[in-house]
Design an enzyme around this catalytic site. Structure first.
Site, PDB file in Angstrom:
ATOM      1  N   ARG A   1       0.966  -1.333   0.034  1.00 34.29           N
ATOM      2  CA  ARG A   1      -0.107   0.004   0.089  1.00 34.29           C
ATOM      3  C   ARG A   1       0.964   1.106   0.043  1.00 34.29           C
ATOM      4  O   ARG A   1       0.358   2.271  -0.652  1.00 34.29           O
ATOM      5  CB  ARG A   1      -1.006  -0.021   1.204  1.00 34.29           C
ATOM      6  CG  ARG A   1      -1.781   1.243   1.313  1.00 34.29           C
ATOM      7  CD  ARG A   1      -2.796   1.503   2.309  1.00 34.29           C
ATOM      8  NE  ARG A   1      -2.871   0.231   3.420  1.00 34.29           N
ATOM      9  CZ  ARG A   1      -2.063   0.624   4.453  1.00 34.29           C
ATOM     10  NH1 ARG A   1      -1.478   1.675   4.679  1.00 34.29           N
ATOM     11  NH2 ARG A   1      -2.272  -0.401   5.517  1.00 34.29           N
TER      12      ARG A   1
ATOM     13  N   LYS B   1      -7.815   7.276 -19.066  1.00 33.43           N
ATOM     14  CA  LYS B   1      -8.194   8.023 -20.345  1.00 33.43           C
ATOM     15  C   LYS B   1      -6.999   7.904 -21.158  1.00 33.43           C
ATOM     16  O   LYS B   1      -6.444   6.817 -21.531  1.00 33.43           O
ATOM     17  CB  LYS B   1      -8.784   9.316 -20.081  1.00 33.43           C
ATOM     18  CG  LYS B   1      -9.614   9.452 -18.885  1.00 33.43           C
ATOM     19  CD  LYS B   1     -10.751   8.613 -19.464  1.00 33.43           C
ATOM     20  CE  LYS B   1     -12.116   8.868 -18.553  1.00 33.43           C
ATOM     21  NZ  LYS B   1     -11.959   8.603 -17.394  1.00 33.43           N
TER      22      LYS B   1
ATOM     23  N   TYR C   1     -16.138  17.410 -15.105  1.00 32.38           N
ATOM     24  CA  TYR C   1     -16.666  16.166 -15.112  1.00 32.38           C
ATOM     25  C   TYR C   1     -17.660  15.838 -14.024  1.00 32.38           C
ATOM     26  O   TYR C   1     -17.450  16.458 -13.128  1.00 32.38           O
ATOM     27  CB  TYR C   1     -15.437  15.089 -14.763  1.00 32.38           C
ATOM     28  CG  TYR C   1     -15.965  13.927 -14.680  1.00 32.38           C
ATOM     29  CD1 TYR C   1     -16.724  13.070 -15.852  1.00 32.38           C
ATOM     30  CD2 TYR C   1     -15.387  12.908 -13.662  1.00 32.38           C
ATOM     31  CE1 TYR C   1     -17.002  11.597 -15.242  1.00 32.38           C
ATOM     32  CE2 TYR C   1     -15.897  11.828 -13.415  1.00 32.38           C
ATOM     33  CZ  TYR C   1     -16.778  11.092 -14.110  1.00 32.38           C
ATOM     34  OH  TYR C   1     -17.042   9.875 -13.854  1.00 32.38           O
TER      35      TYR C   1
HETATM   36  O1  P1T Z   1     -13.116   7.724 -13.896  1.00 35.32           O
HETATM   37  P1  P1T Z   1     -11.750   7.920 -13.305  1.00 35.32           P
HETATM   38  O2  P1T Z   1     -10.502   7.401 -13.551  1.00 35.32           O
HETATM   39  O3  P1T Z   1     -11.979   8.006 -11.637  1.00 35.32           O
HETATM   40  O4  P1T Z   1     -11.567   9.503 -13.577  1.00 35.32           O
HETATM   41  C1  P1T Z   1     -12.526  10.506 -13.021  1.00 35.32           C
HETATM   42  C2  P1T Z   1     -12.174  11.818 -13.954  1.00 35.32           C
HETATM   43  C3  P1T Z   1     -11.647  13.089 -13.718  1.00 35.32           C
HETATM   44  N1  P1T Z   1     -11.380  13.946 -14.305  1.00 35.32           N
HETATM   45  C4  P1T Z   1     -11.860  13.759 -15.728  1.00 35.32           C
HETATM   46  C5  P1T Z   1     -11.651  15.186 -16.559  1.00 35.32           C
HETATM   47  C6  P1T Z   1     -12.530  13.058 -16.033  1.00 35.32           C
HETATM   48  O5  P1T Z   1     -12.982  13.001 -17.203  1.00 35.32           O
HETATM   49  C7  P1T Z   1     -12.575  11.704 -15.335  1.00 35.32           C
HETATM   50  C8  P1T Z   1     -13.587  10.476 -15.850  1.00 35.32           C
HETATM   51  N2  P1T Z   1     -14.190  10.847 -17.032  1.00 35.32           N
HETATM   52  C9  P1T Z   1     -14.879   9.925 -17.313  1.00 35.32           C
HETATM   53  C10 P1T Z   1     -15.477   8.686 -17.046  1.00 35.32           C
HETATM   54  C11 P1T Z   1     -15.957  10.497 -18.695  1.00 35.32           C
HETATM   55  O6  P1T Z   1     -16.495   9.660 -19.567  1.00 35.32           O
HETATM   56  O7  P1T Z   1     -15.928  11.638 -18.845  1.00 35.32           O
END
Ligand code: P1T
Length: 379
Positions: free
Chosen positions: A46, A195, A98
């Site tokens: 961790r 992403k 988001y």
């Molecule tokens: O999904 P995650 O890895 O927890 O990330 C969150 C997140 C944070 N910031 C931005 C700009 C994001 O686009 C996202 C996640 N977004 C999507 C899942 C989406 O489809 O827009």
């Protein structure tokens, strides 16, 4: 070192025990100590894991930071950053962001006494107007999700310096290929590695990168204390993805430009959101702080009817209807009912996010096939 060379080499070393050129997946929860405290820097996974360490170093190098910290999702990275604040503290955030970030701010942290203001950060005057003695942080997402607004990172950093605030930049849409917020004066860079950074739609992970030892220590304390850390297999997948980040981003940007221009000239389209257009409200800032304009494009059909948008989304063949973005395959989404459903409708509409907006994550397929798919779906 130029960016592409960095993406492949920076921050990673051959495995010290075998010379393996790719970082091994250290699938272990703990590490043997000869005597209490006599270890090689690794005690418990961790806290530290060698596969994660290499990824964290690579991320720090790409963002021109000194420290990288990985989390089990982008949201866990957001969570860790806000946990640096205390009840009574205030955050000024962009009003287009988001939906999950909006949700954790308003539905989780507001209950702990942290206050969030949402404003159009495209105009820096709106930020100055909200700063008070409790303000501690500016939350910048640029380009924004899903309207592709551009926020002047250096302009925010100048305001922050005057008032002793931290600037956080969510760099998920841009990636360090397009912009490096720490170089523009931001204090903290945040990523959903799920992403473009991972790039292959096979992993969920987040990261925070800083260039300050004190901030790194605070965040590492939260990372270890709260425990939202990723496993070594997932770290390996992101390390592998990073090696082609520059190649993928180059193609995402090329395809994104062609898709944006195609849509702009299409008689059935009302409006296209893409920061590369000269008439985009903050095109000049985008040109200044970004290397190119990315692979995200949003649009609204003429008539702005949800049922028309749904019909197009159902007809797409290569633009697959799914949450997320930034993978090699093209995706389409309906933010109002999917990624941004947690934002109240009035707030969404005020920020300009209409019920019928379609968001495209333009992948790296051959552009002729993507344009043909748009043509047949929009008709
Ligand atoms: O999904 P995650 O890895 O927890 O990330 C969150 C997140 C944070 N910031 C931005 C700009 C994001 O686009 C996202 C996640 N977004 C999507 C899942 C989406 O489809 O827009």
């Amino acid at each position: 070192m130029k960016f592409g060379t960095k993406a492949i080499h920076a921050g990673v070393e051959p495995d010290p025990t075998t010379g393996a050129i790719m970082t091994p997946i250290y699938q272990t929860s703990t590490y043997v100590q000869r005597s209490p405290g006599d270890h090689k820097g690794y005690e418990y996974s961790r806290t530290h894991n060698p596969t994660r360490t290499q990824l964290q170093n690579a991320l720090a190098a790409l963002e021109n930071g000194t420290h990288g910290l990985c989390f089990s999702s982008g949201m866990a990275a957001v969570d860790a950053i806000i946990k640096m604040l205390k009840p009574g503290d205030e955050v000024i955030s962009t009003n287009d962001l988001y939906g999950g970030s909006y949700r954790i701010f308003t539905k989780v942290f507001q209950n702990y006494g942290i206050k969030f203001h949402f404003t159009d950060m495209g105009d820096l005057k709106n930020i100055e107007a909200l700063v008070n003695e409790n303000t501690k942080m500016l939350w910048v997402e640029t380009p924004t999700n899903p309207l592709l607004n551009i926020i002047d990172i250096k302009g925010c950093a100048d305001i922050a310096k005057k008032h002793n605030l931290l600037v956080v930049a969510d760099n998920t849409f841009a990636t360090p290929y397009l912009q490096t917020p720490l170089d523009l004066g931001a204090d903290i860079v945040m990523h959903s590695l799920t992403k473009y950074m991972g790039g292959h739609s096979d992993v969920v992970m987040g990261a925070v990168i800083v260039n300050d030892d004190d901030l790194a220590q605070q965040l590492a304390f939260i990372q270890n204390s709260c425990g939202a850390t990723p496993g070594p297999q997932d770290c390996f997948l992101v390390l592998r993805g990073l090696k082609t980040l520059h190649l993928r981003m180059e193609r995402h940007c090329q395809n994104g430009r062609q898709v944006a221009e195609f849509l702009k000239n299409h008689p059935k389209i009302e409006k296209v959101y893409w920061p590369g257009f000269a008439e985009h409200a903050n095109h000049e800032i985008a040109k200044k702080q970004m290397r190119d304009f990315g692979g995200m494009v949003s649009f609204v059909l003429k008539g702005d009817k949800v049922e028309d948008a749904v019909r197009v989304l159902e007809k797409f063949e290569f633009f697959t209807l799914a949450e997320s973005l930034g993978g090699v395959e093209s995706l389409c989404g309906h933010p109002a009912s999917m990624t941004h459903a947690s934002i109240p409708r009035e707030e969404r509409l005020k920020a300009g996010l209409s019920d019928s907006l379609i968001r495209l994550s333009v992948g790296v397929e051959d552009i002729e096939d993507l344009l043909a798919d748009l043509e047949q779906a929009i008709g």
